[in-house]
Design a protein around this motif. Structure first.
Motif, PDB file in Angstrom:
ATOM      1  N   GLY A  45       0.804  -1.219   0.000  1.00  0.00           N
ATOM      2  CA  GLY A  45       0.000   0.000   0.000  1.00  0.00           C
ATOM      3  C   GLY A  45       0.830   1.259   0.000  1.00  0.00           C
ATOM      4  N   ASN A  46       0.452   2.195   0.848  1.00  0.00           N
ATOM      5  CA  ASN A  46       1.050   3.529   0.893  1.00  0.00           C
ATOM      6  C   ASN A  46       1.994   3.608   2.091  1.00  0.00           C
ATOM      7  OD1 ASN A  46       1.638   6.236   1.188  1.00  0.00           O
ATOM      8  ND2 ASN A  46      -0.470   6.948   0.963  1.00  0.00           N
ATOM      9  N   ARG A  47       3.272   3.815   1.832  1.00  0.00           N
ATOM     10  CA  ARG A  47       4.260   3.868   2.926  1.00  0.00           C
ATOM     11  C   ARG A  47       3.907   4.927   3.967  1.00  0.00           C
ATOM     12  NH1 ARG A  47       8.979   1.081   1.600  1.00  0.00           N
ATOM     13  NH2 ARG A  47       9.274   0.714  -0.652  1.00  0.00           N
ATOM     14  N   ASP A  48       3.241   5.989   3.520  1.00  0.00           N
ATOM     15  CA  ASP A  48       2.886   7.074   4.428  1.00  0.00           C
ATOM     16  C   ASP A  48       1.426   7.005   4.874  1.00  0.00           C
ATOM     17  OD1 ASP A  48       5.476   8.240   4.227  1.00  0.00           O
ATOM     18  OD2 ASP A  48       4.916   9.080   2.275  1.00  0.00           O
ATOM     19  N   GLY A  49       0.769   5.895   4.586  1.00  0.00           N
ATOM     20  CA  GLY A  49      -0.654   5.777   4.886  1.00  0.00           C
ATOM     21  C   GLY A  49      -0.934   5.370   6.319  1.00  0.00           C
ATOM     22  N   PRO A  65      -0.083 -12.723   0.070  1.00  0.00           N
ATOM     23  CA  PRO A  65      -0.222 -11.379  -0.503  1.00  0.00           C
ATOM     24  C   PRO A  65      -1.661 -10.964  -0.783  1.00  0.00           C
ATOM     25  CG  PRO A  65       1.636 -12.502  -1.505  1.00  0.00           C
ATOM     26  CD  PRO A  65       0.946 -13.522  -0.635  1.00  0.00           C
ATOM     27  N   VAL A  66      -2.537 -11.916  -1.125  1.00  0.00           N
ATOM     28  CA  VAL A  66      -3.923 -11.575  -1.448  1.00  0.00           C
ATOM     29  C   VAL A  66      -4.622 -10.899  -0.275  1.00  0.00           C
ATOM     30  CG1 VAL A  66      -4.898 -13.791  -0.732  1.00  0.00           C
ATOM     31  CG2 VAL A  66      -6.028 -12.479  -2.543  1.00  0.00           C
ATOM     32  N   MET A  67      -4.130 -11.106   0.927  1.00  0.00           N
ATOM     33  CA  MET A  67      -4.756 -10.504   2.099  1.00  0.00           C
ATOM     34  C   MET A  67      -4.629  -8.989   2.116  1.00  0.00           C
ATOM     35  SD  MET A  67      -3.626 -13.389   4.890  1.00  0.00           S
ATOM     36  CE  MET A  67      -4.240 -15.074   4.743  1.00  0.00           C
ATOM     37  N   ALA A  68      -3.763  -8.434   1.296  1.00  0.00           N
ATOM     38  CA  ALA A  68      -3.640  -6.980   1.190  1.00  0.00           C
ATOM     39  C   ALA A  68      -4.743  -6.367   0.337  1.00  0.00           C
ATOM     40  CB  ALA A  68      -2.276  -6.606   0.617  1.00  0.00           C
ATOM     41  N   ARG A  69      -5.593  -7.187  -0.283  1.00  0.00           N
ATOM     42  CA  ARG A  69      -6.599  -6.664  -1.212  1.00  0.00           C
ATOM     43  C   ARG A  69      -7.867  -6.161  -0.519  1.00  0.00           C
ATOM     44  NH1 ARG A  69      -7.103 -10.003  -6.772  1.00  0.00           N
ATOM     45  NH2 ARG A  69      -8.196  -8.069  -7.271  1.00  0.00           N
ATOM     46  N   PHE A  70      -7.963  -6.321   0.785  1.00  0.00           N
ATOM     47  CA  PHE A  70      -9.110  -5.763   1.509  1.00  0.00           C
ATOM     48  C   PHE A  70      -9.010  -4.243   1.649  1.00  0.00           C
ATOM     49  CE2 PHE A  70      -8.732 -10.114   3.216  1.00  0.00           C
ATOM     50  CZ  PHE A  70     -10.033 -10.565   3.062  1.00  0.00           C
ATOM     51  N   PRO A  73      -5.160   0.753  -1.443  1.00  0.00           N
ATOM     52  CA  PRO A  73      -3.698   0.875  -1.391  1.00  0.00           C
ATOM     53  C   PRO A  73      -3.211   2.315  -1.385  1.00  0.00           C
ATOM     54  CG  PRO A  73      -4.402   0.223  -3.590  1.00  0.00           C
ATOM     55  CD  PRO A  73      -5.623   0.195  -2.730  1.00  0.00           C
ATOM     56  N   ASP A  74      -4.071   3.260  -1.761  1.00  0.00           N
ATOM     57  CA  ASP A  74      -3.674   4.669  -1.693  1.00  0.00           C
ATOM     58  C   ASP A  74      -3.816   5.231  -0.283  1.00  0.00           C
ATOM     59  OD1 ASP A  74      -3.102   4.818  -4.430  1.00  0.00           O
ATOM     60  OD2 ASP A  74      -5.205   5.223  -4.912  1.00  0.00           O
ATOM     61  N   ARG A  75      -4.677   4.603   0.529  1.00  0.00           N
ATOM     62  CA  ARG A  75      -4.935   5.128   1.866  1.00  0.00           C
ATOM     63  C   ARG A  75      -4.126   4.412   2.949  1.00  0.00           C
ATOM     64  NH1 ARG A  75     -10.773   5.417   5.200  1.00  0.00           N
ATOM     65  NH2 ARG A  75      -9.794   5.951   7.203  1.00  0.00           N
ATOM     66  N   TYR A  76      -3.974   3.103   2.831  1.00  0.00           N
ATOM     67  CA  TYR A  76      -3.478   2.320   3.953  1.00  0.00           C
ATOM     68  C   TYR A  76      -2.062   1.784   3.741  1.00  0.00           C
ATOM     69  CZ  TYR A  76      -8.252   2.301   5.776  1.00  0.00           C
ATOM     70  OH  TYR A  76      -9.475   2.671   6.273  1.00  0.00           O
ATOM     71  N   ARG A  77      -1.348   1.714   4.831  1.00  0.00           N
ATOM     72  CA  ARG A  77      -0.067   1.009   4.910  1.00  0.00           C
ATOM     73  C   ARG A  77      -0.348  -0.325   5.589  1.00  0.00           C
ATOM     74  NH1 ARG A  77       4.938   2.586   9.018  1.00  0.00           N
ATOM     75  NH2 ARG A  77       6.459   1.078   8.189  1.00  0.00           N
TER      76      ARG A  77
END
Length: 361
Positions: A45-49, A65-70, A73-77
């Motif tokens: 996602g976003n390093r600064d999120g 990795p699929v668990m990151a799809r919830f 990616p622009d908002r959350y780290r």
């Protein structure tokens, strides 16, 4: 009609709102000695999120990795990591053996690991804590220990882990199954998955079925002296793992056991679960009910499948009752037309919608 051509599945498939985000970073963090437990972690996602700590199920389930799809990616780290003893963390039960990897493997130490990972990754303030099944258990246990670090709890498939909860899933009618395999002697998940239940019990003798969990734990604790004993231990791990994998989906996919049918995954998953369950999750009785006031001080969001047989809906109902008894309503309460798995379409979409709607930290 040729029923063999029907494709029945409740899995989300191509229905995700967000694409698979690229891996930003990964590594290992040593969190203990004797043995030297090292956690494997990944960041998306976003390093600064806004930070999200993802706590996987099991215990012993590991991340993917699929668990990151919830998550947007622009908002959350998003931080994924494999808990002690499983996945890519070391020592691993499958490779190092339970005698090594289950040393210093308790809930309190997992909570301490989350704190060490936060520090390692420079997460100083509150974060969203996201977990399903055992991940919901660990999320709540972490929040009770460190409420100031939790901006929200987003929980799916609530698991409170009482003796009755475990009996429902692992014991059922096992004691009388030999004489009456289709009898409804007591409530249990076996009612909905009779063929999978038969396969789960097939590992055990009729005498061993009087206490299924204790009998499986004895097999896992055995130090195999012969090839036959090694084969039985692996078969038991696979049977334990496949039972949970099949029942996690409202529509089981008998032809595809997925990771649950892989030897290395099953050895970790089954033996770590049996270790925690034999020790009452390393938590005091009624831990969550007794600490409901602390949980009620945090926004708690709950998604639970109405047809969940791994963690029946009553566990979510008990948590909601405890929160209300402490004077707070859940921030979200969604009962989906789904089973247990986070990857079932309705569960996945409900979780994503909650994450999209959270107030920003």
């Amino acid at each position: 009609m040729d029923f063999s051509q029907l494709e029945l599945s409740s899995k989300i498939g191509e229905g995700w709102k967000y694409p698979q985000p690229p891996l930003l970073d990964s590594g290992w963090l040593q969190v203990d000695e004797a043995p030297a437990h090292r956690l494997y972690w990944e960041e998306y996602g976003n390093r600064d999120g806004e930070p999200v700590m993802f706590l996987h199920g099991g215990p012993g389930g590991a991340c993917a990795p699929v668990m990151a799809r919830f998550f947007d990616p622009d908002r959350y780290r998003v931080i994924l990591f494999d808990q002690r003893g499983c996945g890519k963390s070391e020592p691993n039960v499958a490779s190092a053996g339970a005698a090594v990897a289950l040393q210093r493997n308790t809930t309190d130490l997992l909570i301490a690991d989350i704190e060490k990972l936060r520090d390692h990754l420079g997460i100083a303030g509150p974060m969203h804590v996201f977990g399903g099944s055992w991940g919901s258990t660990l999320s709540m246990a972490y929040a009770i220990a460190h409420p100031a670090n939790c901006a929200s709890l987003v929980l799916r498939g609530i698991f409170l882990g009482s003796k009755a909860d475990l009996h429902y899933f692992y014991q059922g009618n096992a004691a009388t199954w030999q004489e009456d395999p289709y009898g409804l002697a007591t409530p249990g998940a076996y009612i909905h998955y009779p063929d999978e239940w038969r396969d789960f019990l097939a590992i055990l003798t009729p005498d061993e079925r009087q206490d299924v969990m204790a009998s499986y734990k004895a097999i896992f604790d055995m130090v195999p002296a012969t090839a036959e004993e090694r084969e039985r231990q692996l078969a038991a791990a696979l049977a334990w793992s496949v039972w949970e994998g099949a029942t996690s989906n409202m529509i089981p996919e008998a032809a595809d056991t997925g990771k649950f049918g892989e030897a290395d995954f099953a050895l970790c998953f089954a033996q770590i679960e049996a270790h925690y369950f034999a020790n009452a999750l390393f938590l005091p009785p009624a831990h969550f009910e007794d600490n409901a006031a602390t949980l009620a001080s945090i926004p708690v969001h709950i998604v639970h499948g109405r047809f969940d047989q791994v963690c029946p809906l009553t566990q979510a109902s008990r948590l909601v009752a405890a929160l209300r008894g402490a004077g707070a309503e859940p921030a979200s309460l969604v009962f989906t037309n789904a089973g247990h798995s986070a990857m079932e379409r309705e569960n996945a979409l409900a979780l994503t919608a909650i994450m999209d709607g959270l107030p920003r930290i």
